[in-house]
Each structure stands twice: as structure tokens, then as C-alpha cells.
Design an enzyme around this catalytic site. Structure first.
Site, mmCIF file in Angstrom:
data_model
loop_
_atom_site.group_PDB
_atom_site.id
_atom_site.type_symbol
_atom_site.label_atom_id
_atom_site.label_comp_id
_atom_site.label_asym_id
_atom_site.label_seq_id
_atom_site.Cartn_x
_atom_site.Cartn_y
_atom_site.Cartn_z
ATOM 1 C CD GLU A 277 -2.599 1.266 2.551
ATOM 2 O OE1 GLU A 277 -3.376 2.062 2.669
ATOM 3 O OE2 GLU A 277 -2.332 0.287 3.601
ATOM 4 C CD GLU B 293 -7.640 2.322 6.177
ATOM 5 O OE1 GLU B 293 -6.778 1.513 7.167
ATOM 6 O OE2 GLU B 293 -6.910 2.696 5.294
#
Length: 262
Positions: A143, A240
């Protein structure tokens, strides 16, 4: 169809962690994700997933001492053994929780270590992890994270992530594309998603500025949700974000964008 997963590290934090599964289910979610499971026995989490009929779509590899500010150790030359032991621990949890993919937070560049040396170690660790996870039928993700929220984080852009994937030569390494982080680092969201779709294994969302729910900032999520369907993204989208006025009170964005939790 857009598939939303509740991130239990950031949503439903009004309740203790093990109670968030029920809260997510009651809110209509059928899938969840979170940062780490390791503070709990895998049986405790598995029981919550079964009881509330939830699918776990993602969690992270161990990332060092999180409370002390570490954000991964995969690029740390002196902690290769620790990283690889963490891969084994993550596999044990992933098998028990039936999670199909794990994310590797690559870490902050250590003091006194050159980017070249850190990258060499990182590529080796990613090769190892991708191979070990492939043996278990689990995908590995990396990520990119913006350097405003985590100064010094080694991986910041989609292009860097793709270059790492190519450097490993692995067919089991993919990008976790966080829309919030990439808006802050590079913008050009729609074209970047399309250009790299074959390597994007998971998408996460939050708006900018503030990392709130979609509709609270500058990102045109109404367009992006339609765009993801148009280009053929079929994976989960992890929610998120930081609710601005409580988790449940802030879930109205889902219907406002023409979506459903299940």
C-alpha cells in the site's frame, strides 16, 4: 456491483473491538477488514465472524511496534528474520479466519539506511512473503501511503508500487489502492485506477481533507464509484475513514451515493 467492507479499526470505535463485528452486521455490512488481529486469539475473531455472518476481506502483516510509531519493517535491513517470522504468524491467522489477502505495510525508511539498501531488502522480503502466501492461496498486497500522514514512509505512489511488483517478478503481489492517500500524493485518480487495474487487488476509501466519509471533502466519489464499475473493478472497497459525527450517524453517505452495504 460495488462491494463495501467496514474497516473495524476506524469504524464503530464507540465499542470495544470484538463488539464491532455485531455493530457492522447490524448496520448492514456483510464484510469487514481491520489493521491487525494479533492482540486476540484467532478463535475469538473467527467466532465473531461466524456469529454475525461476516466475511473478513483483509488484514495486515505484523508491522513492528505500532504503538511506538513503527509502520512496518519490511524495508529494515536489520529485521529480516522478524519480518519473515511475522509472515508465518499472519498465515496462521489468515488460514483460521479464511482471509484471501494480506497487506504489507513496508515501513518508514530507517535512519542511516540508504533508499537503495532499503529497497533491496524490501524486494527480497516481498519475494519471500508473496511466495509463502501463494503456497496458501493468499494474495499479498502493498500500500502506498502519503508522506503527510506518515513522514518518511518508504512507499508513496502507485508508480513506486508497480515498480516494486515488477522488481519481485511475482505474480502474487498486488497494489492496495487507498483513494485518500493517492489523492494526497498524486491525484489523477480515475486514470490511475484504470491504467493499473490488473495490479490493483483492493481499494480503500476516505475523503480529503480530514479523512472523513465520502461526501465530506473534495473527492468526487459519486463519479469514482461509477468509474470503478465501468472499468471492471470487482474487488471489495474498504471503508477506512474517520466518521465525523459517529459511525452509524455518518453512514448516510452510502445511500446518498446510490450504494448498499450488502
Amino acid at each position: 456491483m460495488t462491494k463495501l467492507a467496514a474497516n473495524l479499526t476506524m469504524l464503530f470505535t464507540e465499542q470495544p473491538f470484538l463488539e464491532r463485528f455485531q455493530a457492522a452486521s447490524q448496520a448492514g455490512f456483510r464484510a469487514v477488514e481491520f489493521l491487525f488481529p494479533y492482540a486476540f486469539a484467532s478463535e475469538q475473531i473467527a467466532d465473531q465472524l461466524r456469529t454475525h455472518r461476516l466475511q473478513l476481506v483483509l488484514h495486515n502483516l505484523p508491522a513492528g511496534n505500532w504503538d511506538a510509531g513503527e509502520r512496518g519493517i519490511a524495508c529494515h535491513p536489520d529485521r529480516v528474520a522478524e519480518f519473515r517470522a511475522g509472515v508465518d504468524e499472519a498465515i496462521r491467522y489468515a488460514r483460521a479466519l479464511e482471509v484471501p489477502q494480506l497487506n504489507c505495510l513496508v515501513g518508514i525508511l530507517p535512519p542511516g539506511v540508504s533508499r537503495e539498501a532499503a529497497r533491496e531488502v524490501l524486494v527480497g522480503n516481498l519475494k519471500y512473503a508473496a511466495t509463502r502466501l501463494k503456497e496458501q492461496g493468499i494474495r499479498l498486497l502493498i500500500e502506498p501511503i502519503n508522506h503527510f500522514d506518515i513522514p518518511g514512509f518508504f512507499l508513496n505512489t502507485t508508480r513506486q508500487a508497480v515498480e516494486l511488483i515488477l522488481a519481485t517478478g511475482s505474480d502474487n503481489l498486488f497494489v492496495q489502492y487507498d483513494i485518500y492517500h493517492m489523492q494526497r500524493m498524486e491525484g489523477e485518480l480515475a486514470n490511475t485506477l484504470k491504467a493499473n487495474l490488473s495490479l490493483i487487488g483492493h481499494v480503500q476509501l476516505a475523503d480529503n481533507p480530514g479523512r472523513g466519509e465520502p461526501g465530506s471533502g473534495e473527492i468526487n466519489y459519486r463519479y469514482l464509484f461509477k468509474w470503478l464499475e465501468t472499468i471492471g473493478y470487482r474487488g471489495w472497497i474498504g471503508c477506512e475513514y474517520k466518521p465525523q459525527a459517529g459511525t452509524v450517524a455518518g453512514l448516510g453517505w452510502i445511500t446518498q451515493h446510490g450504494l448498499q452495504t450488502a
